[in-house]
Design an enzyme around this catalytic site. Structure first.
Site, PDB file in Angstrom:
ATOM      1  CE1 TYR A  33      -5.960  63.903 -10.407  1.00 14.12           C
ATOM      2  CE2 TYR A  33      -5.248  61.908  -9.303  1.00 14.12           C
ATOM      3  CZ  TYR A  33      -4.964  63.151  -9.815  1.00 14.12           C
ATOM      4  OH  TYR A  33      -3.680  63.648  -9.732  1.00 14.12           O
ATOM      5  NE  ARG A  52      -7.306  66.032  -2.499  1.00  6.47           N
ATOM      6  CZ  ARG A  52      -6.071  65.534  -2.437  1.00  6.47           C
ATOM      7  NH1 ARG A  52      -5.051  66.308  -2.056  1.00  6.47           N
ATOM      8  NH2 ARG A  52      -5.831  64.271  -2.741  1.00  6.47           N
ATOM      9  NE  ARG A 100     -14.655  67.097 -28.645  1.00  7.77           N
ATOM     10  CZ  ARG A 100     -14.308  68.336 -29.020  1.00  7.77           C
ATOM     11  NH1 ARG A 100     -15.074  69.018 -29.842  1.00  7.77           N
ATOM     12  NH2 ARG A 100     -13.191  68.867 -28.569  1.00  7.77           N
ATOM     13  CG  HIS A 102     -15.697  73.018 -26.059  1.00  8.84           C
ATOM     14  ND1 HIS A 102     -15.928  72.548 -27.330  1.00  8.84           N
ATOM     15  CD2 HIS A 102     -14.358  73.024 -25.888  1.00  8.84           C
ATOM     16  CE1 HIS A 102     -14.778  72.272 -27.909  1.00  8.84           C
ATOM     17  NE2 HIS A 102     -13.796  72.551 -27.054  1.00  8.84           N
ATOM     18  CE  LYS A 149      -5.455  63.762  -6.207  1.00  3.59           C
ATOM     19  NZ  LYS A 149      -4.131  64.104  -6.730  1.00  3.59           N
ATOM     20  CD  GLU A 182       1.169  71.158  -6.635  1.00  6.72           C
ATOM     21  OE1 GLU A 182       0.862  70.418  -5.694  1.00  6.72           O
ATOM     22  OE2 GLU A 182       0.329  71.647  -7.422  1.00  6.72           O
ATOM     23  CG  LEU A 207      -3.883  68.753  -4.719  1.00 10.18           C
ATOM     24  CD1 LEU A 207      -5.179  69.088  -5.461  1.00 10.18           C
ATOM     25  CD2 LEU A 207      -3.488  67.313  -4.970  1.00 10.18           C
TER      26      LEU A 207
HETATM   27  N1  PDD Z   1      -0.986  63.046  -6.667  1.00  8.03           N
HETATM   28  N2  PDD Z   1       0.328  67.860  -5.827  1.00  8.03           N
HETATM   29  C1  PDD Z   1      -0.070  67.244  -6.955  1.00  8.03           C
HETATM   30  C2  PDD Z   1       0.005  67.992  -8.260  1.00  8.03           C
HETATM   31  C3  PDD Z   1      -0.548  65.930  -6.905  1.00  8.03           C
HETATM   32  O1  PDD Z   1      -0.974  65.339  -8.031  1.00  8.03           O
HETATM   33  C4  PDD Z   1      -0.573  65.235  -5.660  1.00  8.03           C
HETATM   34  C5  PDD Z   1      -1.085  63.842  -5.533  1.00  8.03           C
HETATM   35  C6  PDD Z   1      -0.128  65.925  -4.510  1.00  8.03           C
HETATM   36  C7  PDD Z   1      -0.147  65.286  -3.148  1.00  8.03           C
HETATM   37  O2  PDD Z   1      -1.465  65.159  -2.666  1.00  8.03           O
HETATM   38  P1  PDD Z   1      -1.852  63.975  -1.671  1.00  8.03           P
HETATM   39  O3  PDD Z   1      -0.938  64.081  -0.503  1.00  8.03           O
HETATM   40  O4  PDD Z   1      -3.259  64.256  -1.310  1.00  8.03           O
HETATM   41  O5  PDD Z   1      -1.668  62.675  -2.405  1.00  8.03           O
HETATM   42  C8  PDD Z   1       0.301  67.233  -4.642  1.00  8.03           C
HETATM   43  C9  PDD Z   1      -1.575  61.738  -6.690  1.00  8.03           C
HETATM   44  C10 PDD Z   1      -1.001  60.803  -5.693  1.00  8.03           C
HETATM   45  C11 PDD Z   1      -1.532  61.219  -8.116  1.00  8.03           C
HETATM   46  O6  PDD Z   1      -1.804  62.007  -9.011  1.00  8.03           O
HETATM   47  O7  PDD Z   1      -1.248  60.040  -8.321  1.00  8.03           O
END
Ligand code: PDD
Length: 285
Positions: A33, A52, A100, A102, A149, A182, A207
């Site tokens: 996403y 990304r 379904r 895996h 992501k 993070e 991330l």
């Molecule tokens: N989250 N680290 C993680 C684990 C994240 O899920 C996110 C963003 C970030 C920051 O990335 P960016 O600056 O590209 O938004 C870092 C989004 C906003 C979410 O899951 O809603």
């Protein structure tokens, strides 16, 4: 006004928007996403988010659901149809619908695409930034491909819930060496007593936040002292300032970690200035 979502080729009322029960996103969290800030009806740093997305899809060998130019049209159209001035656009791609199993579905299975857009209250976000937020620390128990992501966010859900139950806004993950990695949905930063901005390098382990990349550019452009290196919880507690970054929170000052005030317990001047100047460095394309 009823809200509109895009689901696999159609714009539908959001309340009725749904995917198949055998969608691999639903069955296996097999998808990725992106979340993009929307400001004045425009997408912020769309190009970087799309880059990304392409990388995340490539790492998981999920095909792009449509050419990037068409994807951009859909994103803008969802924002437009929902009349979002300030808010976020959400885009999700999964490996598609299949019986379904895996292992990957048969070649040719079409990836699923969902796009939504949600309005947010800018004044409320700024009020929160003026107060600063609390974070808790939490053991990093995620897989080692958090650079993708992925929609598989169960550890993040549990960490965020723990934060909420402790009256905090965010959880900062801590690895086995005692270093902050993070946040559950944001990147983590501190400013040391001697004024150095510290954030973990964006190799595997975090991330590669788009907001993080823009803030790094701002810091470099302003000639501020910067170190991309891991920092410990003890360093964070002793810091002059702390803050977090994400597309939805931009630069958000952190004023408490595990109940301990950071600096004088109010938003730091650097975090506040970076938040104010952020959109001067972001791209509206
Ligand atoms: N989250 N680290 C993680 C684990 C994240 O899920 C996110 C963003 C970030 C920051 O990335 P960016 O600056 O590209 O938004 C870092 C989004 C906003 C979410 O899951 O809603």
């Amino acid at each position: 006004m009823s809200r509109i979502a895009y689901v696999n080729g159609r714009y539908v009322p959001r309340a009725a928007a749904c995917v198949h029960v055998e969608d691999r996103g639903y069955q296996f969290a097999d998808g990725v996403y992106e979340v993009c800030e929307v400001r004045d009806g425009r997408l912020v740093d769309e190009r970087r988010h799309m880059d990304r997305l392409v990388r995340s899809l490539g790492e998981l060998r999920i095909p792009l659901p449509m050419p990037l130019r068409a994807l951009s049209v859909v994103l803008h159209e969802v924002v437009r149809r929902n009349r979002i001035g300030y808010g976020l656009a959400y885009l999700q791609v999964t490996r598609g619908v299949a019986r379904r199993d895996h292992a990957f579905p048969p070649a040719g299975t079409r990836p699923s695409l969902v796009v939504t857009a949600t309005g947010l209250d800018a004044a409320k976000a700024d009020a929160m930034a003026a107060e600063g937020v609390a974070v808790i620390t939490f053991p990093d128990n995620r897989w080692d491909r958090v650079d993708i992501k992925a929609i598989a966010l169960l550890p993040n859900v549990l960490a965020k819930q723990a934060a909420r139950e402790h009256g905090a806004r965010e959880a900062w993950y801590v690895d086995r060496d005692g270093h902050v990695t993070e946040g559950a949905s944001s990147n983590a930063w501190i400013v040391t007593r001697d004024g150095k901005v510290i954030t973990r390098p964006a190799e595997f382990g975090i991330l590669r936040g788009i907001t993080r990349a823009v803030v790094l550019e701002a810091i470099r452009a302003q000639g501020l002292a910067l170190e991309e290196r891991p920092f410990t919880v003890a360093e964070a507690l002793a810091a002059r300032e702390a803050f977090l970054t994400s597309a939805t929170q931009l630069v958000m000052p952190v004023v408490r970690i595990d109940g301990h005030p950071i600096g004088d317990g109010t938003p730091g001047p650097l975090a506040t200035a970076l938040r104010r100047g952020f959109h001067g460095y972001a791209a509206f394309t």
